[in-house]
Scaffold this active site. Structure first.
Site, PDB file in Angstrom:
ATOM      1  N   SER A 223      42.080  40.907  42.180  1.00 44.73           N
ATOM      2  CA  SER A 223      42.116  41.864  43.290  1.00 44.73           C
ATOM      3  C   SER A 223      42.995  41.271  44.391  1.00 44.73           C
ATOM      4  O   SER A 223      42.612  40.303  45.059  1.00 44.73           O
ATOM      5  CB  SER A 223      40.708  42.118  43.828  1.00 44.73           C
ATOM      6  OG  SER A 223      39.905  42.725  42.856  1.00 44.73           O
TER       7      SER A 223
ATOM      8  N   LYS B 124      41.113  49.644  44.236  1.00 51.03           N
ATOM      9  CA  LYS B 124      40.136  48.550  44.335  1.00 51.03           C
ATOM     10  C   LYS B 124      39.796  48.260  45.790  1.00 51.03           C
ATOM     11  O   LYS B 124      38.632  47.985  46.126  1.00 51.03           O
ATOM     12  CB  LYS B 124      40.680  47.284  43.659  1.00 51.03           C
ATOM     13  CG  LYS B 124      39.744  46.074  43.753  1.00 51.03           C
ATOM     14  CD  LYS B 124      38.383  46.348  43.117  1.00 51.03           C
ATOM     15  CE  LYS B 124      37.386  45.208  43.366  1.00 51.03           C
ATOM     16  NZ  LYS B 124      37.716  43.984  42.620  1.00 51.03           N
TER      17      LYS B 124
ATOM     18  N   LYS C 272      38.003  38.328  51.681  1.00 52.69           N
ATOM     19  CA  LYS C 272      39.421  38.490  51.343  1.00 52.69           C
ATOM     20  C   LYS C 272      39.767  39.947  51.101  1.00 52.69           C
ATOM     21  O   LYS C 272      40.765  40.477  51.600  1.00 52.69           O
ATOM     22  CB  LYS C 272      39.738  37.629  50.121  1.00 52.69           C
ATOM     23  CG  LYS C 272      41.155  37.749  49.584  1.00 52.69           C
ATOM     24  CD  LYS C 272      41.253  38.708  48.408  1.00 52.69           C
ATOM     25  CE  LYS C 272      40.451  38.236  47.222  1.00 52.69           C
ATOM     26  NZ  LYS C 272      40.595  39.166  46.057  1.00 52.69           N
TER      27      LYS C 272
END
Length: 309
Positions: free
Chosen positions: A111, A186, A254
Site C-alpha cells: 500500500s 486502498k 502511513k
C-alpha cells in the site's frame, strides 16, 4: 490409470507459474505459502532471512538476494511497508528492474502513494516490464485465510493474466482502473477502516464507563446498522485489550498520510479523515505504533483518563 495420471501431471505443470515473492512479513508470508501450496514454484526473499522459513517449510525456496530471487521467474510479487521500500525493491541498485527478464509481470501488493505507483509503472514500461498495483485489505486474518480483498490497477490484459494468482490469496478481486487506481481505492479503504475503528473504540469506552455488559452490547450492535467488519474482527481485541498486531498502527499512520496528502492534491476535504490521522499520529507518539490498529482504543482511554497501565 497411468495415462490419466500423466495427463494430470502435465496439466498441473502447464498451470504452474514461477513467482519471486519479495517481502515475507505478516501479510506476505502467508500469501507466498498459499501460492506455493496451490502448485506454483515460489522463491522468497526477505531482509530478515528467518522470515523465509514458513515458505521453505511449504516447499518453496529462499533466495539470498533480490537478484537471485527474480532471475528467470514469470511473476515478481512485492509486499513491503512503504513507498520508499517499493522504490528500493524495484528501481534501486540491484533491484527487480536490474535483474528480472524482459516482459516479467510485477505485482505490487504493498500500500503506497498512487503517484509513486504511476511513476513506477512508467519506469516498468520503459524497461520492458508490466506492473500491477494490487494493494490488499483484510489484515493478517485475511492473508492467513486467503480471503483478502484485492483492488487492482493496471492494464486489463495483465489483470486477467494475474487473476488466477489473485484467486489463490483473495476472495474479492476487482480491477478498478489504470495504474494508481488500486492505490487510490486502498487509500479510501484505509480512511473508512480507521474511522470505523475510532468509532468502535469510543463506543467501547463509553459502554465501559457505564458498566454495561460489553459482550452483550457488542452482540446487539453487531446485529443492527452499527454492525461492520471492523466490529466483527476487532471487538475481541478491544474487549480483551489484546493488541497483538495484525495490522500495525505504524502502517495505518502511513496510510492516513497517503489519504490526507492525496486528498489535498485533489482539492478534496476529508475532515474526519484528517482527525483520525491525528489520532493515529498521537497513538504513535505515545508508543503504540507497534500495536494493532485496534489500539486506537488506548488513545480514547488516555483522553478519558481511563487508560490502565
Amino acid at each position: 490409470m497411468s495415462t490419466q495420471s500423466g495427463s494430470e501431471t502435465t496439466s498441473k505443470e502447464n498451470d504452474m507459474t514461477s513467482i519471486a515473492f519479495i517481502g515475507l512479513g505478516i501479510m506476505g508470508s502467508p500469501m507466498a505459502v498459499h501460492l506455493q501450496e496451490a502448485g506454483h514454484d515460489v522463491v522468497g526473499y526477505n531482509l530478515h532471512p528467518d522470515k523465509t522459513q514458513p515458505l521453505v517449510d511449504a516447499g518453496g525456496r529462499a533466495a539470498a538476494s533480490i537478484a537471485e530471487a527474480v532471475e528467470d521467474v514469470d511473476v515478481v510479487a512485492v509486499m513491503v511497508p512503504d513507498s520508499p521500500d517499493v522504490q528500493d525493491v524495484l528501481v534501486g541498485e540491484g533491484g527487480v528492474f536490474d535483474h528480472a527478464k524482459s516482459g516479467t509481470l510485477v505485482i505490487d501488493f504493498s500500500s503506497i502513494r498512487p503517484d509513486v505507483t504511476a511513476d513506477l509503472a512508467k519506469a516498468a514500461r520503459d524497461k520492458g516490464f508490466r506492473l500491477l498495483d494490487a494493494p490488499v485489505s483484510g489484515g493478517e486474518a485475511g492473508a492467513k485465510n486467503a480471503a483478502l480483498s484485492i483492488m487492482v490497477g493496471g492494464d486489463g490484459a495483465d489483470f486477467e493474466e494475474a487473476k488466477p494468482l489473485f484467486d489463490v490469496v483473495g476472495k474479492t478481486i476487482v480491477h478498478v482502473g489504470g495504474n494508481g487506481a488500486g492505490q487510490t481505492v486502498k487509500a479510501a479503504n484505509q480512511l473508512i477502516v480507521a474511522a470505523n475503528i475510532q468509532a468502535l473504540a469510543e463506543a467501547v469506552t463509553f459502554l465501559d464507563a457505564y458498566d454495561v455488559d460489553l459482550e452483550a452490547a457488542l452482540d446487539v450492535l453487531g446485529g443492527g446498522l452499527a454492525g461492520s467488519k471492523v466490529l466483527e474482527q476487532k471487538r475481541a481485541n478491544m474487549a480483551k485489550h489484546d493488541f497483538t498486531p495484525g495490522f500495525r498502527i505504524d502502517l495505518h499512520h502511513k496510510d492516513m498520510g497517503i489519504v490526507t496528502s492525496a486528498a489535498r492534491e485533489a482539492g478534496v476535504v476529508v475532515p474526519l479523515g484528517s482527525l483520525v490521522a491525528q489520532l493515529m499520529a498521537s497513538a504513535r507518539a505515545n508508543g503504540d505504533g507497534g500495536l494493532d490498529h485496534s489500539a486506537l482504543l488506548r488513545g480514547v482511554e488516555r483522553l478519558s483518563g481511563r487508560l490502565a497501565g
